[in-house]
Design a protein around this motif. Structure first.
Motif, mmCIF file in Angstrom:
data_model
loop_
_atom_site.group_PDB
_atom_site.id
_atom_site.type_symbol
_atom_site.label_atom_id
_atom_site.label_comp_id
_atom_site.label_asym_id
_atom_site.label_seq_id
_atom_site.Cartn_x
_atom_site.Cartn_y
_atom_site.Cartn_z
ATOM 1 N N PRO A 86 0.909 -1.312 -0.099
ATOM 2 C CA PRO A 86 0.028 0.063 0.084
ATOM 3 C C PRO A 86 0.861 1.214 -0.038
ATOM 4 C CG PRO A 86 -0.962 -1.590 1.449
ATOM 5 C CD PRO A 86 0.573 -1.913 1.350
ATOM 6 N N CYS A 87 1.914 1.304 0.678
ATOM 7 C CA CYS A 87 2.841 2.431 0.611
ATOM 8 C C CYS A 87 3.385 2.697 -0.829
ATOM 9 C CB CYS A 87 4.187 2.188 1.629
ATOM 10 S SG CYS A 87 5.088 0.776 1.414
ATOM 11 N N GLN A 88 3.627 1.773 -1.435
ATOM 12 C CA GLN A 88 4.338 1.796 -2.651
ATOM 13 C C GLN A 88 3.422 2.518 -3.638
ATOM 14 O OE1 GLN A 88 4.895 -1.808 -4.989
ATOM 15 N NE2 GLN A 88 6.742 -1.046 -5.769
ATOM 16 N N ARG A 89 1.983 1.896 -3.284
ATOM 17 C CA ARG A 89 0.894 2.601 -4.308
ATOM 18 C C ARG A 89 0.822 4.185 -4.073
ATOM 19 N NH1 ARG A 89 -3.501 -0.414 -2.709
ATOM 20 N NH2 ARG A 89 -2.527 -2.298 -1.814
ATOM 21 N N ALA A 90 1.120 4.517 -2.764
ATOM 22 C CA ALA A 90 0.767 6.014 -2.418
ATOM 23 C C ALA A 90 2.034 6.975 -2.793
ATOM 24 C CB ALA A 90 1.004 5.862 -0.966
ATOM 25 N N LEU A 127 12.503 9.085 -1.113
ATOM 26 C CA LEU A 127 11.331 9.086 -0.108
ATOM 27 C C LEU A 127 11.142 10.103 0.952
ATOM 28 C CD1 LEU A 127 8.672 7.467 -0.212
ATOM 29 C CD2 LEU A 127 9.802 5.868 1.188
ATOM 30 N N LYS A 128 11.344 11.304 0.891
ATOM 31 C CA LYS A 128 11.380 12.375 1.788
ATOM 32 C C LYS A 128 10.096 13.291 1.689
ATOM 33 C CE LYS A 128 16.031 12.018 2.767
ATOM 34 N NZ LYS A 128 17.254 12.515 3.015
ATOM 35 N N GLY A 129 9.960 14.019 2.646
ATOM 36 C CA GLY A 129 8.790 15.033 2.626
ATOM 37 C C GLY A 129 7.421 14.474 2.602
ATOM 38 N N ALA A 130 6.737 15.141 1.807
ATOM 39 C CA ALA A 130 5.242 14.699 1.560
ATOM 40 C C ALA A 130 5.102 13.162 0.882
ATOM 41 C CB ALA A 130 4.537 15.646 0.291
ATOM 42 N N TYR A 131 6.140 12.885 0.400
ATOM 43 C CA TYR A 131 6.088 11.416 -0.223
ATOM 44 C C TYR A 131 6.393 10.413 1.049
ATOM 45 C CZ TYR A 131 6.773 13.324 -4.846
ATOM 46 O OH TYR A 131 6.836 13.958 -5.938
ATOM 47 N N GLU A 134 5.605 11.413 4.166
ATOM 48 C CA GLU A 134 4.349 11.251 5.093
ATOM 49 C C GLU A 134 3.227 10.371 4.427
ATOM 50 O OE1 GLU A 134 4.121 12.691 7.852
ATOM 51 O OE2 GLU A 134 5.744 13.972 7.881
ATOM 52 N N ALA A 135 3.109 10.311 3.059
ATOM 53 C CA ALA A 135 2.301 9.597 2.413
ATOM 54 C C ALA A 135 2.366 7.943 2.578
ATOM 55 C CB ALA A 135 2.284 9.990 0.595
ATOM 56 N N ALA A 136 3.594 7.641 2.474
ATOM 57 C CA ALA A 136 3.993 6.179 2.694
ATOM 58 C C ALA A 136 3.789 5.892 3.952
ATOM 59 C CB ALA A 136 5.406 6.080 2.439
ATOM 60 N N ALA A 147 13.691 11.000 5.642
ATOM 61 C CA ALA A 147 13.152 9.925 4.848
ATOM 62 C C ALA A 147 12.128 8.825 5.793
ATOM 63 C CB ALA A 147 14.253 8.980 4.621
ATOM 64 N N ALA A 148 11.160 8.386 5.242
ATOM 65 C CA ALA A 148 10.222 7.191 5.611
ATOM 66 C C ALA A 148 10.955 5.896 5.878
ATOM 67 C CB ALA A 148 8.943 6.891 4.796
ATOM 68 N N ARG A 149 11.062 5.400 7.004
ATOM 69 C CA ARG A 149 11.814 4.431 7.453
ATOM 70 C C ARG A 149 10.846 3.063 7.858
ATOM 71 N NH1 ARG A 149 16.671 5.987 11.119
ATOM 72 N NH2 ARG A 149 17.352 3.964 10.812
ATOM 73 N N LYS A 150 11.420 1.995 7.707
ATOM 74 C CA LYS A 150 10.526 0.850 8.372
ATOM 75 C C LYS A 150 11.699 -0.617 8.300
ATOM 76 C CE LYS A 150 9.493 -1.146 3.822
ATOM 77 N NZ LYS A 150 10.394 -2.433 4.178
ATOM 78 N N CYS A 151 11.035 -1.496 8.838
ATOM 79 C CA CYS A 151 11.832 -2.706 9.062
ATOM 80 C C CYS A 151 11.958 -3.300 7.695
ATOM 81 C CB CYS A 151 10.820 -3.691 9.618
ATOM 82 S SG CYS A 151 11.523 -5.428 9.648
ATOM 83 N N HIS A 152 13.136 -3.832 7.515
ATOM 84 C CA HIS A 152 13.681 -4.499 6.157
ATOM 85 C C HIS A 152 14.089 -5.945 6.582
ATOM 86 C CE1 HIS A 152 17.023 -2.808 7.960
ATOM 87 N NE2 HIS A 152 16.848 -1.529 7.770
ATOM 88 N N PHE A 153 13.604 -6.439 7.520
ATOM 89 C CA PHE A 153 14.026 -7.975 8.114
ATOM 90 C C PHE A 153 15.476 -7.876 8.138
ATOM 91 C CE2 PHE A 153 10.510 -10.601 6.020
ATOM 92 C CZ PHE A 153 9.793 -10.002 6.966
#
Lengths: 308, 556
Positions: free
Chosen positions: A144-148, A169-173, A175-177, A227-233
Motif C-alpha cells: 500500500p505504501c508503494q501505491r501511495a 522518499l522524503k517530505g510529503a512522499y 508522509e504519504a508512505a 526519510a520514511a523508514r521501516k523494517c527490512h528484515f
C-alpha cells in the motif's frame, strides 16, 4: 508437544532437502539475475579465519538451526528466497527486548521504531489477561505504501523485501508512505536524538550504520533523516549470514525467521503444524508476517484490532 | 563512503568486497552448471557480505551487570563505541542449549544469544549523558542544589585531612570538618586487639568499665565514648554502605575498611533486600551437629522449570527480573506453548507473567503467609500431601524411598505447660540413650531414636502425634503445623490476604495435582517484608508437603 517438537532440529532437516525441488527455482533465478541486475551470490567459501565455518547442528537450538537455514537460503538466488517471519504470540512475554535490539541495530530515533510490541488487555479484575503482539513491516507483496508514492521510490526486492529509497522518499512522499501503511509500521525520521537536550548527544546515536547495504548516519543531512523508514528484515545482516536482530534477542523464542520456499525450514514447519493468521490478510496485500493462532488467550479478533 | 556515493550505488551493488565481486564474475561463466551441480558438492557456499555483526573483532565478551544476575554477554564495538549488547552464545543462560565451547570465536561471531531489555540498556548506562565523571562539591547551602567540580586529588586531600572545607558557603566560614585522619584514631594493632579482648570481658561481666578505663587510661581518647568502650574506637565512625560488591571489589573494600582503617562498619544492602529468603532457606536446610544447629547450607531454591508441570510464581516477577529473564523465560515459554507447563501468579501487580498464567491471584502485599497457611490447611485436611516423603525422619529412610531429602515433619517436639511448642525431644530425655543430636519420632505407638544424617538405620515416624512420653507432653512437627493452620477457617485465611476462598482452594488443588512436578517459586515479593522470614517459611513448607525438593521438575 507440538511447538517444542518443531523447534528441535533433526539431521533430517539438512539431508531431507529435496534437490529436485530446487531446480525450478534455480532456473528461474538465472533469468532473474539478468533482469534484476543483481550480482550473483555463489562463489568459493571465504577463508575460515575471516568468518569461521558454519556451526554444526545443536539439538534443540532453534537460533542455530534458523541461522543454518539462512545460510542455506543464501546459496540460492535472490528471487528464489521467500523470507517470512512467524510470530508466536503465546511465547511473547512483552519484554520489548526486540524493540530495543532493533533500535540499536538500525539506529532509529524518538520519531518511531521499526518494531512495536502492543498489548491487548482483556477481561475484568481479577480475571484479566493480556496478549503481546510483536509487530513490524510485514513486507506485503502488494505494498500500500508503494501505491501511495511515485514509482521507483519504493521497490520490491526479488527476495520480497520492500525497499525504501531514502534519497527520494522524503517530505510529503515520506508522509504519504507512512499514512498508507495499515500496520502503522512506517515512520518518518525527523533526525532527533534521544539524548538531545542533555549535556551531549551520545556517540551511539551518531554512529554510522547500514541499511539496504547503504552506509548512513542520522546526523544533519544523513541519508536517513527526513526519510520514511521501516523494517527490512535486517537485510544487511541476512546477507552477512546473521539472523535479524529481533529474532536472536527474543528471550521467549517468539520470533521465527526463514525461507518459506525451503520446505524443511523452521518457518515452513511451524506454518504446516500450526494454525496461523496474517493480519489484514483480507486486504489482499499478501503480508509476509504470520502469527500463530493456537491457544491465544482472549478473542483473537479483539486482540488484533487492538494492536493494528 | 560519502552520502552521494551511497545514493548512486544503490543498494544491490554496495558493500561487496572486491574479492566477492571477482568471485561473482568468475562464476557468471558457468552459472547454470554451477547452480545445478554445486549444491550437493559441498564446495559451494553463499558469498557473504561484510557486516560488523558477523566480524569476530567487533565483539568484546563480558558480563552484564545491569542487574545482579550477571548474564554472559558480548558487546559490539564500532569505532571505539559500544553500540549493541548481545547474548553470549557459549553461555547456557543466554543461549539454551549453548553452542559447543570448542566452537572457534570466528564461527561464533555471527551467532547471537538473547538478552533482556534491561541488559541491552547497558549502552545507555555506560553512555549516560548525566553520568557523574568529576568530583562534585557542595557550593551552596545544603539543599540549595548548587555544586562545583573540584580536581580529584583535591577531593582526596579534603576527605583525608578535613579543614574549613565549606568556608565559601555563608554561615559555614568557621565550621571545621573532620577528615579521615581525625577518626583514624586507633592505629596500634596491639592496643586494638587488647581493648577488644577486654570489651569481651566486660560483656561477660568479668571486667568492669572502671577497670577497663584504668587499664587503658592512656588510650581512652581513641574511643568514641570511654564510658561505653563497646562502641569501639573512633575508626568505627567511618561507615561504608554498599550495594553490590561483586568479585574482587569486596576483597578490596574489606581490606581497606576493616583491616587497614579498622572500622567494623561495612554494611551490605542485602539485609533489607532478600535477607529473609536466605535466612529462611538456611533454616530449612539446617542440620544438627554437636547439640547445635549448623546454620544451614542452602539459601535459595528455584523451580526446575525445564521439567515442571505447574509452577506458582509467587512474589517472583519472572519475566522482568527474578534472577534472569534469559535464564528462565525460554524454559517457561517452551513449556507453555508445548502444553507441558501451566503457571499461576501470586502478585499484587498484573505483571507480564500474570498474562500467561492460568490464574492470577492479586494478593494483599505482605500477607503471603496467610495464603500459604490457608493452602497448607486445605492440603492437610484433604490428605493431598506426600505421606511417604514426610514420614522419612532421616537420611536412611529417605534413601530407602529414593528421596534425596527428608524433613522433620515426624520429629517430636516438647510442649510447654502453656501448650506452646519448645525444643525437639532428645532420645536421652526418655531413656533411649544417644547424644545431643539423637532425636525421636513415634512409630506404631513406640518411640524411635534416630540421628538425622544416619545413612544406615531407617527411621520413619507417624505424622500426626499428640501424646505423653516419660511424663512429657510431645507433638510431631506436622501436628503443630496442622493445629496452627487449623486456628482459622479457609475463609478467614483468604480474607486475611484479600484472596477469594475458591481461588485459594483451586490453587492448592492444582498444586497437589502434579506429583513432584509442581513448585511454589518465591522471591522478594514474599521475602522483602518485616515478616518476610515467615512468609518464606510458609511458602517453602508448601513445597515440603509434596516432597518436591531435588526432584526433576521440582524445587532444586
Amino acid at each position: 508437544m507440538k511447538a517444542e517438537e518443531t523447534r528441535v532440529p533433526t539431521q533430517e532437516a539438512t539431508t531431507r532437502r529435496g534437490f529436485a525441488g530446487w531446480l525450478a527455482a534455480a532456473v528461474a533465478a538465472v533469468a532473474s539475475w539478468a533482469t534484476a541486475g543483481t550480482l550473483c551470490r555463489r562463489g568459493p567459501r571465504r577463508g575460515a579465519a575471516e568468518t569461521g565455518a558454519p556451526l554444526p547442528v545443536a539439538p534443540g537450538n532453534w537460533l542455530v538451526r534458523m541461522q543454518q537455514e539462512l545460510l542455506r537460503a543464501l546459496e540460492r538466488p535472490l528471487a528464489a528466497r521467500r523470507w517470512v517471519m512467524v510470530i508466536d504470540p503465546r511465547a511473547c512475554i512483552g519484554c520489548q527486548a526486540c524493540v530495543i535490539a532493533c533500535r540499536a541495530e538500525n539506529v532509529t530515533g524518538p520519531a518511531g521504531s521499526y518494531r512495536r510490541v502492543p498489548e491487548a488487555p482483556a477481561g475484568a479484575f481479577p480475571r484479566l489477561t493480556n496478549v503481546f503482539m510483536p509487530t513490524n513491516c510485514v513486507q506485503c507483496d502488494d505494498l500500500p505504501c508503494q501505491r501511495a508514492v511515485p514509482p521507483g521510490m519504493i521497490t520490491k526486492r526479488p527476495d520480497g523485501i520492500g525497499e525504501f529509497d531514502y534519497a527520494r522518499l522524503k517530505g510529503a512522499y515520506a508522509e504519504a508512505a507512512a499514512k498508507a501503511c495499515p500496520y502503522r509500521a512506517v515512520h518518518v525520521d525527523d533526525g532527533r536524538f534521544f539524548t538531545e537536550g542533555t549535556p551531549q548527544v551520545q556517540a551511539y546515536e551518531r554512529r554510522t550504520f547500514t541499511e539496504y547495504q547503504n552506509t548512513m548516519h542520522r546526523n544533519a543531512l544523513g541519508l536517513a533523516v527526513g526519510a520514511a523508514r521501516k523494517c527490512h528484515f535486517c537485510v544487511h545482516r541476512l546477507e552477512a549470514g546473521v539472523l535479524p536482530a529481533c529474532v536472536t534477542v527474543c528471550i521467549g523464542g517468539a520470533i521465527h525467521f526463514g525461507d518459506l520456499a525451503d520446505p524443511p525450514s523452521t518457518v515452513s514447519e511451524l506454518l504446516r503444524s500450526h494454525r496461523s493468521v496474517r493480519i489484514h490478510e483480507e486486504a489482499g496485500i499478501e503480508p509476509r508476517v504470520y502469527s500463530i493462532e493456537d491457544g491465544l488467550q482472549g478473542a483473537p479478533g479483539h486482540a488484533c484490532a487492538t494492536c493494528h | 563512503m560519502s552520502e552521494q556515493n551511497n545514493k548512486q550505488q544503490g543498494s544491490q551493488g554496495a558493500g561487496l568486497t572486491r574479492r566477492e565481486v571477482l568471485a561473482s564474475s568468475a562464476f557468471l561463466g558457468g552459472a547454470a552448471a554451477g547452480m545445478l551441480a554445486g549444491h550437493t558438492s559441498g564446495e559451494a557456499a553463499p558469498v557473504l557480505r561484510e557486516s560488523d555483526a558477523a566480524r569476530p573483532e567487533s565483539y568484546i565478551y563480558t558480563t552484564c551487570l545491569q542487574c545482579n544476575t550477571g548474564c554472559e554477554i558480548k558487546v559490539r564495538i564500532q569505532e571505539g563505541v559500544a553500540v549493541k549488547v548481545e547474548g553470549n552464545p557459549y553461555a547456557p543462560r543466554t543461549m539454551d542449549p549453548h553452542i559447543p565451547w570448542t566452537t572457534p570465536i570466528a564461527s561464533a561471531a555471527s551467532v547471537q544469544g538473547y538478552t533482556c531489555p534491561k541488559g541491552q540498556a547497558g549502552i545507555q548506562t555506560a553512555y549516560d549523558p548525566y553520568r557523574i565523571t568529576k568530583v562534585l562539591k557542595r557550593a551552596g547551602k545544603r539543599g540549595e542544589g548548587k555544586w562545583m567540580t573540584i580536581p580529584f586529588h583535591q577531593a582526596i586531600r579534603e576527605i583525608a585531612e578535613g579543614g574549613y572545607l565549606f568556608s565559601h558557603v555563608p554561615g559555614e566560614e568557621r565550621r571545621w570538618v573532620e577528615g579521615l585522619k581525625d577518626i583514624w584514631a586507633l592505629r596500634d594493632p596491639a592496643v586494638a586487639s587488647g581493648m577488644a579482648a577486654d570489651v569481651a570481658k566486660i560483656r561477660k561481666k568479668t571486667m568492669t568499665v572502671e577497670e577497663f578505663k584504668a587499664k587503658w587510661a592512656e588510650h581512652l581518647h581513641v574511643l568514641i565514648d570511654p564510658d561505653h568502650p563497646d562502641f569501639g574506637p573512633k575508626n568505627n565512625q567511618l561507615v561504608f554502605n554498599w550495594g553490590r560488591l561483586k568479585a574482587g571489589r569486596s576483597d578490596f573494600f574489606s581490606r581497606f575498611w576493616n583491616r587497614s582503617f579498622g572500622s567494623v562498619n561495612g554494611h551490605g544492602h542485602t539485609t533489607v533486600c532478600q535477607g529473609s529468603i536466605y535466612f529462611a532457606g538456611k533454616a530449612m536446610s539446617d542440620q544438627p551437629s554437636g547439640g547445635k544447629w549448623s546454620g544451614g547450607a542452602k539459601s535459595y531454591w528455584m523451580a526446575d522449570v525445564s521439567h515442571s508441570e505447574f509452577v506458582i510464581y509467587w512474589g517472583a516477577n519472572v519475566f522482568e527480573g527474578n534472577y534472569g529473564p534469559p535464564l528462565k523465560v525460554p524454559k517457561i515459554t517452551r513449556g507453555l506453548t508445548s502444553g507441558r507447563l501451566k503457571i499461576a501468579v501470586v502478585d499484587p501487580r498484573f505483571h507480564p507473567a500474570a498474562a500467561k498464567a492460568w490464574k492470577w491471584i492479586p494478593i494483599k502485599p505482605g500477607t503471603d503467609a496467610a495464603l500459604a497457611v490457608g493452602m497448607i490447611r486445605w492440603i492437610l485436611d484433604n490428605n493431598r500431601f506426600d505421606r511417604r516423603y514426610l514420614e522419612n525422619a532421616n537420611k536412611a529412610a529417605a534413601a530407602a524411598d529414593g528421596e534425596a531429602t527428608w524433613s522433620n515433619g515426624a520429629w517430636l517436639v516438647k510442649i510447654g505447660s502453656d501448650g506452646s511448642p519448645g525444643k525437639f525431644l532428645r532420645a536421652s530425655e526418655i531413656g533411649l540413650g544417644g547424644d545431643a543430636d539423637t532425636f525421636v519420632c513415634l512409630r506404631g505407638g513406640q518411640p524411635v531414636a534416630f540421628k538425622s544424617d544416619d545413612a544406615s538405620n531407617v527411621a520413619e515416624g507417624d505424622l500426626f502425634v499428640d501424646t505423653t512420653l516419660a511424663g512429657m507432653r510431645v507433638k510431631s512437627v506436622l501436628q503443630i503445623l496442622k493445629e496452627e493452620a487449623s486456628a482459622r477457617t479457609l475463609d478467614q485465611w483468604a480474607a486475611e490476604c484479600g484472596v477469594m476462598t475458591t481461588d485459594l482452594i483451586e490453587l492448592a488443588r492444582e498444586f497437589t495435582s502434579h506429583g513432584k512436578k509442581a513448585v511454589v517459586e518465591i522471591h522478594r515479593g514474599v521475602s522483602q517484608h518485616t515478616n518476610g522470614f515467615y512468609n518464606v517459611l510458609a511458602c517453602y513448607t508448601l513445597n515440603l508437603l509434596i516432597g518436591n525438593l531435588d526432584w526433576q521438575g521440582g524445587l532444586v
